[in-house]
Design a protein around this motif. Structure first.
Motif, PDB file in Angstrom:
ATOM      1  N   TRP A 138      13.587   9.956   2.138  1.00 61.27           N
ATOM      2  CA  TRP A 138      14.482  11.116   2.286  1.00 61.27           C
ATOM      3  C   TRP A 138      15.287  11.331   1.008  1.00 61.27           C
ATOM      4  O   TRP A 138      15.506  12.451   0.571  1.00 61.27           O
ATOM      5  N   SER A 144      10.809  16.841  -0.332  1.00 62.52           N
ATOM      6  CA  SER A 144      11.960  17.173   0.516  1.00 62.52           C
ATOM      7  C   SER A 144      13.192  17.553  -0.316  1.00 62.52           C
ATOM      8  O   SER A 144      14.287  17.704   0.212  1.00 62.52           O
ATOM      9  N   ARG A 148      16.857  18.796   1.017  1.00 63.57           N
ATOM     10  CA  ARG A 148      18.094  18.026   0.793  1.00 63.57           C
ATOM     11  C   ARG A 148      19.180  18.921   0.209  1.00 63.57           C
ATOM     12  O   ARG A 148      20.344  18.820   0.557  1.00 63.57           O
TER      13      ARG A 148
END
Ligand SMILES: C[S@@+](CC[C@H](N)C(=O)[O-])C[C@H]1O[C@@H](n2cnc3c(N)ncnc32)[C@H](O)[C@@H]1O
Length: 469
Positions: A138, A144, A148
């Protein structure tokens, strides 16, 4: 995780990959009515107690999500971690059809957990919350990255709990628990926590009061710490432009005394700031600018609109030969514009920044109608509508230790030791999301006074305090 987003028992819940039903049991223990629970999984585990969910769907969640009209108030998930390349058909095609928050395609390089997260956000009702346990990727996965960055814009409150020790036997890395609340509401904060072990994450998620008080958490739990803000790029918040490029400052820029001497009417000039030293307060008011005028600073820009062409003195100044103090019109900037004597200026000017101030970049807000800047300064335009306190809170964020460190990374040091910040580089700086905005203007004004007296350390500490509590 269920505790972290549980509220009224009457809201609707979704577990998109319920497996053996660990979250369903937790919902039951939080008195969530089974009728309000939808549970989905590709396979039906024999140990799953389906009576804990009003609706159990044995299907590919992403396939179901693409067509359902249902929305949910709470979504809790421990999604599968598998690279999309390794997925079999038709799961892979269905996953690739899901879009990111901003509508962009998700590439084959992404992971299933990310697709579950995007598809789940799309099913949230405004005001809703989700809690996902995610891999450490993450924090750094490129696929991603924009998620974020955008999460702060999509949710009112975001907490990222990073656990340094593995949370699962079969996952070597530490994990992340993402708690995102108040979907589609104005962001109040993005907070990031670091916990030593899973038990500390659990304690933090269970103890809502402690978690929402980030400082308390870091002071009272030595195994957990909090830093406010995953951060927002400055480019998400504002635009930075060069002030007007005149092409011949000697001709276009003038002091009040020069203007009078040339007998140029007020309608042929516009007020500007043109030097770092002209940024004299947190907000430049007409009084501040007039003081610059009185002090013989060059704060008028010759910029005659059509109506000013009726003035004889304006026409005389326009006709002046270079040798008599007229404009050298051969320069590219001047030569290429029509009419040559009108400098294109930034339109919306909420504030000013100097890229070369020895005090480092800080925002001086524009408190005077019509005030603009020439290209030795940058102008600032805030994106979207915001109150002066909200803007000041972001300006405060630029003064914190965290931001100053980030600024050091992007500064350019020239051979003569001159330090400069280019607009594009400034925009890459990540700022902490202000935890509150009320009263930010007053605090900002007092901190800018410290900056202007050279007390940079105190200013930075004061800015940090705003973000700590
Ligand atoms: C990490 S486990 C979740 C464990 C679960 N929270 C529990 O209490 O057992 C991931 C789950 O995702 C399910 N899954 C994998 N792909 C899926 C899909 N496309 N749609 C729905 N569920 C899926 C797996 O069957 C597995 O049960």
């Amino acid at each position: 995780m269920v505790a972290s987003i549980a509220s009224s028992q009457f809201v609707s819940w979704l577990d998109p990959c319920c497996g053996k039903g660990a979250f369903l049991k937790a919902m039951a223990s939080h008195e969530v009515v089974p009728q309000n629970v939808t549970a989905i999984d590709l396979v039906r585990e024999s140990s799953l107690d389906t009576s804990l969910a009003g609706q159990f769907i044995c299907d590919d969640f992403l396939n179901w999500a693409a067509t359902t009209g249902q929305q949910f108030d709470r979504i809790v998930a421990n999604p599968p971690y598998v690279g999309l390349r390794r997925l079999r058909s038709p799961l892979r095609e269905t996953a690739l059809a899901v879009k990111e928050l901003d509508g962009k395609e998700i590439g084959l390089g992404a992971n299933y957990w990310f697709v579950f997260l995007c598809a789940s956000v799309a099913l949230l009702r405004p005001g809703g919350s989700l809690c996902f346990v995610l891999p450490a990727a993450w924090d750094y996965a490129r696929y991603s990255a924009s998620f974020r960055r955008q999460i702060g814009e999509k949710f009112g409150e975001v907490e990222i709990h990073r656990c340094l020790e593995p949370m699962f036997e079969d996952v070597k890395d530490g994990s992340i628990v993402l708690v995102a609340k108040q979907y589609a509401e104005q962001n109040r904060y993005v907070k990031r926590y670091r916990h030593k072990a899973p038990k500390h994450v659990i304690a933090a998620l269970n103890n809502r009061q402690t978690v929402s008080e980030g400082r308390q958490l870091s002071n009272t739990h030595k195994d957990s710490s909090c830093s406010v803000g995953e951060g927002r790029l400055l480019s998400d918040i504002l635009r930075i432009r060069l002030g007007g490029v005149t092409g011949d400052v000697g001709y276009f820029l003038m002091s009040e005394r020069q203007r009078r001497k040339l007998r140029l009417p007020i309608c042929s000039v516009r007020p500007v700031v043109s030097k770092a030293r002209h940024l004299v307060s947190a907000t430049i008011t007409r009084t501040d600018w007039k003081r610059l005028c009185v002090n013989s600073e060059r704060v008028w820009l010759f910029d005659p609109p059509p109506r000013a062409r009726r003035s004889k003195t304006v026409n005389a100044y326009l006709r002046l030969e270079k040798s008599e103090g007229g404009c050298d019109r051969r320069g590219f900037k001047i030569h290429s514009r029509n009419p040559w004597y009108r400098t294109p200026m930034p339109r919306k000017v909420d504030g000013f920044i100097s890229g070369m101030s020895r005090l480092g970049p800080w925002i001086s807000f524009n408190g005077m109608t019509g005030l603009n800047a020439t290209n030795t300064l940058y102008t600032v335009e805030f994106k979207g509508s915001s109150t002066s306190d909200e803007r000041a809170a972001w300006a405060l964020s630029l003064l914190t230790t965290q931001a100053r460190k980030a600024l050091r990374e992007v500064r350019r040091v020239y051979p003569d030791r001159l330090i400069k910040y280019e607009p594009g580089d400034l925009l890459k700086v990540r700022l902490n999301v202000p935890p509150r905005v009320n009263g930010a203007s007053a605090r900002y004004a007092s901190i800018v006074r410290m900056i202007l007296t050279g007390d940079l350390l105190r200013a930075r500490k004061q800015a940090d305090l705003w973000f700590e509590g």
